[in-house]
Design a protein around this motif. Structure first.
Motif, PDB file in Angstrom:
ATOM      1  N   LEU A  75      42.521  39.881  56.610  1.00 45.30           N
ATOM      2  CA  LEU A  75      41.436  40.860  56.597  1.00 45.30           C
ATOM      3  C   LEU A  75      40.533  40.498  55.429  1.00 45.30           C
ATOM      4  O   LEU A  75      41.000  40.008  54.401  1.00 45.30           O
ATOM      5  N   GLY A  76      39.251  40.722  55.567  1.00 35.91           N
ATOM      6  CA  GLY A  76      38.342  40.344  54.501  1.00 35.91           C
ATOM      7  C   GLY A  76      37.247  41.362  54.283  1.00 35.91           C
ATOM      8  O   GLY A  76      36.860  42.084  55.202  1.00 35.91           O
ATOM      9  N   LEU A  77      36.783  41.391  53.053  1.00 32.00           N
ATOM     10  CA  LEU A  77      35.654  42.235  52.679  1.00 32.00           C
ATOM     11  C   LEU A  77      34.614  41.351  52.007  1.00 32.00           C
ATOM     12  O   LEU A  77      34.875  40.761  50.955  1.00 32.00           O
ATOM     13  N   GLN A  78      33.436  41.251  52.620  1.00 32.74           N
ATOM     14  CA  GLN A  78      32.349  40.468  52.047  1.00 32.74           C
ATOM     15  C   GLN A  78      31.560  41.354  51.097  1.00 32.74           C
ATOM     16  O   GLN A  78      31.271  42.511  51.402  1.00 32.74           O
ATOM     17  N   VAL A  79      31.231  40.800  49.933  1.00 31.81           N
ATOM     18  CA  VAL A  79      30.417  41.525  48.959  1.00 31.81           C
ATOM     19  C   VAL A  79      29.062  40.840  48.845  1.00 31.81           C
ATOM     20  O   VAL A  79      28.869  39.732  49.332  1.00 31.81           O
ATOM     21  N   ASP A  80      28.112  41.520  48.168  1.00 29.43           N
ATOM     22  CA  ASP A  80      26.723  41.054  48.153  1.00 29.43           C
ATOM     23  C   ASP A  80      26.396  40.029  47.079  1.00 29.43           C
ATOM     24  O   ASP A  80      25.375  39.341  47.181  1.00 29.43           O
ATOM     25  N   THR A  81      27.223  39.932  46.020  1.00 29.55           N
ATOM     26  CA  THR A  81      26.909  39.016  44.924  1.00 29.55           C
ATOM     27  C   THR A  81      28.183  38.410  44.345  1.00 29.55           C
ATOM     28  O   THR A  81      29.275  38.978  44.487  1.00 29.55           O
ATOM     29  N   VAL A  82      28.026  37.265  43.695  1.00 33.37           N
ATOM     30  CA  VAL A  82      29.147  36.662  42.970  1.00 33.37           C
ATOM     31  C   VAL A  82      29.600  37.610  41.865  1.00 33.37           C
ATOM     32  O   VAL A  82      30.795  37.757  41.612  1.00 33.37           O
ATOM     33  N   LYS A  83      28.649  38.280  41.231  1.00 32.38           N
ATOM     34  CA  LYS A  83      28.981  39.233  40.171  1.00 32.38           C
ATOM     35  C   LYS A  83      29.942  40.303  40.692  1.00 32.38           C
ATOM     36  O   LYS A  83      30.896  40.678  40.011  1.00 32.38           O
ATOM     37  N   GLU A  84      29.712  40.777  41.912  1.00 29.88           N
ATOM     38  CA  GLU A  84      30.601  41.794  42.481  1.00 29.88           C
ATOM     39  C   GLU A  84      31.994  41.229  42.753  1.00 29.88           C
ATOM     40  O   GLU A  84      32.997  41.907  42.554  1.00 29.88           O
ATOM     41  N   VAL A  85      32.083  39.964  43.203  1.00 26.83           N
ATOM     42  CA  VAL A  85      33.398  39.326  43.354  1.00 26.83           C
ATOM     43  C   VAL A  85      34.128  39.358  42.018  1.00 26.83           C
ATOM     44  O   VAL A  85      35.299  39.736  41.938  1.00 26.83           O
ATOM     45  N   MET A  86      33.419  38.961  40.962  1.00 25.87           N
ATOM     46  CA  MET A  86      34.037  38.888  39.641  1.00 25.87           C
ATOM     47  C   MET A  86      34.437  40.276  39.130  1.00 25.87           C
ATOM     48  O   MET A  86      35.499  40.435  38.513  1.00 25.87           O
ATOM     49  N   GLN A  87      33.616  41.281  39.392  1.00 28.41           N
ATOM     50  CA  GLN A  87      33.957  42.648  38.980  1.00 28.41           C
ATOM     51  C   GLN A  87      35.197  43.145  39.717  1.00 28.41           C
ATOM     52  O   GLN A  87      36.091  43.736  39.116  1.00 28.41           O
ATOM     53  N   ARG A  88      35.249  42.895  41.003  1.00 31.72           N
ATOM     54  CA  ARG A  88      36.402  43.335  41.796  1.00 31.72           C
ATOM     55  C   ARG A  88      37.652  42.532  41.433  1.00 31.72           C
ATOM     56  O   ARG A  88      38.760  43.068  41.435  1.00 31.72           O
ATOM     57  N   LEU A  89      37.480  41.261  41.120  1.00 32.48           N
ATOM     58  CA  LEU A  89      38.594  40.437  40.672  1.00 32.48           C
ATOM     59  C   LEU A  89      39.170  40.989  39.369  1.00 32.48           C
ATOM     60  O   LEU A  89      40.386  41.152  39.232  1.00 32.48           O
ATOM     61  N   GLU A  90      38.303  41.284  38.427  1.00 34.22           N
ATOM     62  CA  GLU A  90      38.751  41.836  37.139  1.00 34.22           C
ATOM     63  C   GLU A  90      39.437  43.184  37.342  1.00 34.22           C
ATOM     64  O   GLU A  90      40.470  43.461  36.723  1.00 34.22           O
ATOM     65  N   ALA A  91      38.898  44.012  38.221  1.00 32.71           N
ATOM     66  CA  ALA A  91      39.516  45.318  38.496  1.00 32.71           C
ATOM     67  C   ALA A  91      40.907  45.143  39.106  1.00 32.71           C
ATOM     68  O   ALA A  91      41.843  45.862  38.752  1.00 32.71           O
ATOM     69  N   ALA A  92      41.054  44.186  40.019  1.00 31.45           N
ATOM     70  CA  ALA A  92      42.363  43.931  40.635  1.00 31.45           C
ATOM     71  C   ALA A  92      43.369  43.458  39.594  1.00 31.45           C
ATOM     72  O   ALA A  92      44.522  43.910  39.566  1.00 31.45           O
ATOM     73  N   LYS A  93      42.930  42.554  38.708  1.00 28.56           N
ATOM     74  CA  LYS A  93      43.817  42.071  37.649  1.00 28.56           C
ATOM     75  C   LYS A  93      44.197  43.206  36.696  1.00 28.56           C
ATOM     76  O   LYS A  93      45.364  43.346  36.326  1.00 28.56           O
ATOM     77  N   THR A  94      43.222  44.002  36.311  1.00 33.22           N
ATOM     78  CA  THR A  94      43.470  45.123  35.401  1.00 33.22           C
ATOM     79  C   THR A  94      44.459  46.107  36.016  1.00 33.22           C
ATOM     80  O   THR A  94      45.305  46.676  35.320  1.00 33.22           O
ATOM     81  N   ALA A  95      44.386  46.290  37.332  1.00 30.05           N
ATOM     82  CA  ALA A  95      45.286  47.207  38.029  1.00 30.05           C
ATOM     83  C   ALA A  95      46.673  46.598  38.244  1.00 30.05           C
ATOM     84  O   ALA A  95      47.561  47.260  38.761  1.00 30.05           O
ATOM     85  N   GLY A  96      46.836  45.337  37.866  1.00 26.85           N
ATOM     86  CA  GLY A  96      48.141  44.701  37.993  1.00 26.85           C
ATOM     87  C   GLY A  96      48.414  44.076  39.351  1.00 26.85           C
ATOM     88  O   GLY A  96      49.556  43.705  39.640  1.00 26.85           O
ATOM     89  N   LEU A  97      47.374  43.952  40.192  1.00 27.02           N
ATOM     90  CA  LEU A  97      47.571  43.301  41.478  1.00 27.02           C
ATOM     91  C   LEU A  97      47.661  41.796  41.280  1.00 27.02           C
ATOM     92  O   LEU A  97      46.949  41.224  40.453  1.00 27.02           O
ATOM     93  N   SER A  98      48.519  41.162  42.027  1.00 30.12           N
ATOM     94  CA  SER A  98      48.641  39.712  41.987  1.00 30.12           C
ATOM     95  C   SER A  98      47.486  39.120  42.786  1.00 30.12           C
ATOM     96  O   SER A  98      47.293  39.470  43.956  1.00 30.12           O
ATOM     97  N   VAL A  99      46.708  38.245  42.165  1.00 25.91           N
ATOM     98  CA  VAL A  99      45.532  37.680  42.821  1.00 25.91           C
ATOM     99  C   VAL A  99      45.618  36.161  42.869  1.00 25.91           C
ATOM    100  O   VAL A  99      46.280  35.528  42.050  1.00 25.91           O
ATOM    101  N   ARG A 100      44.963  35.586  43.851  1.00 24.88           N
ATOM    102  CA  ARG A 100      44.796  34.142  43.967  1.00 24.88           C
ATOM    103  C   ARG A 100      43.302  33.875  44.044  1.00 24.88           C
ATOM    104  O   ARG A 100      42.626  34.331  44.965  1.00 24.88           O
ATOM    105  N   GLU A 101      42.777  33.164  43.068  1.00 29.89           N
ATOM    106  CA  GLU A 101      41.338  32.904  42.985  1.00 29.89           C
ATOM    107  C   GLU A 101      40.985  31.601  43.685  1.00 29.89           C
ATOM    108  O   GLU A 101      41.702  30.613  43.578  1.00 29.89           O
ATOM    109  N   GLU A 102      39.858  31.606  44.383  1.00 28.60           N
ATOM    110  CA  GLU A 102      39.299  30.412  45.005  1.00 28.60           C
ATOM    111  C   GLU A 102      37.784  30.468  44.848  1.00 28.60           C
ATOM    112  O   GLU A 102      37.097  31.068  45.666  1.00 28.60           O
ATOM    113  N   MET A 103      37.303  29.831  43.815  1.00 24.94           N
ATOM    114  CA  MET A 103      35.871  29.846  43.538  1.00 24.94           C
ATOM    115  C   MET A 103      35.255  28.501  43.924  1.00 24.94           C
ATOM    116  O   MET A 103      35.832  27.449  43.676  1.00 24.94           O
TER     117      MET A 103
END
Length: 157
Positions: free
Chosen positions: A65-93
């Motif tokens: 499942l995927g959620l497209q966002v409008d800017t790279v900045k929003e990807v980075m904000q959501r990535l930081e929020a996921a990390k801060t919340a303790g979710l395990s993330v896999r980055e692919e930039m």
């Protein structure tokens, strides 16, 4: 014809773990929680997603499942929020996946359903060969790519 909202329903093994994950991931509490059931209504994107506790009906590798966002900045904000919340993330930039240049990250819910949060830069004629490898955890690998990888392995050395 316009559909005002999409609905997705997923089977899960543990509704409590699922609700805890999605409350964090979506940043909102479930609209409805009943024994063995939870439902969220998202406004952006317009989506109704429900979860039904039924471990026997779980199916691995259904895709993602995927959620497209409008800017790279929003990807980075959501990535930081996921990390801060303790979710395990896999980055692919800066990857070329599904024949598109993207910046993204992935999270998995408690049952392994993959979620991709991504920014689409542009279409690409190239799909990173990494995704054709059997051990790849991303899900945009086509069967044709898997066959090509097997042929390459057999023809090597």
């Amino acid at each position: 014809m316009i559909y005002p909202r999409m609905h997705v329903s997923l089977y899960v093994s543990n509704i409590e773990k699922t609700v805890a994950f999605y409350n964090t991931f979506f940043g909102i509490d479930a609209l409805k929680v009943k024994p063995g059931y939870a439902k969220y209504i998202l406004e952006s994107p317009s989506l109704i997603i429900s979860f039904v506790e039924n471990p026997e009906r779980l199916q691995a590798n259904f895709g993602h499942l995927g959620l497209q966002v409008d800017t790279v900045k929003e990807v980075m904000q959501r990535l930081e929020a996921a990390k801060t919340a303790g979710l395990s993330v896999r980055e692919e930039m800066g990857v070329s996946c599904c024949f598109a240049l993207q910046d993204k990250f992935w999270v998995n819910d408690p049952d392994g359903h993959q979620w991709e949060i991504y920014f689409f830069h542009e279409d690409s004629e190239f799909n990173d060969p990494h995704y054709a490898k059997k051990e790849a955890t991303a899900c945009c690998s086509t069967s044709e790519m898997k066959e090509l990888n097997v042929i390459q392995k057999k023809s090597c050395c």
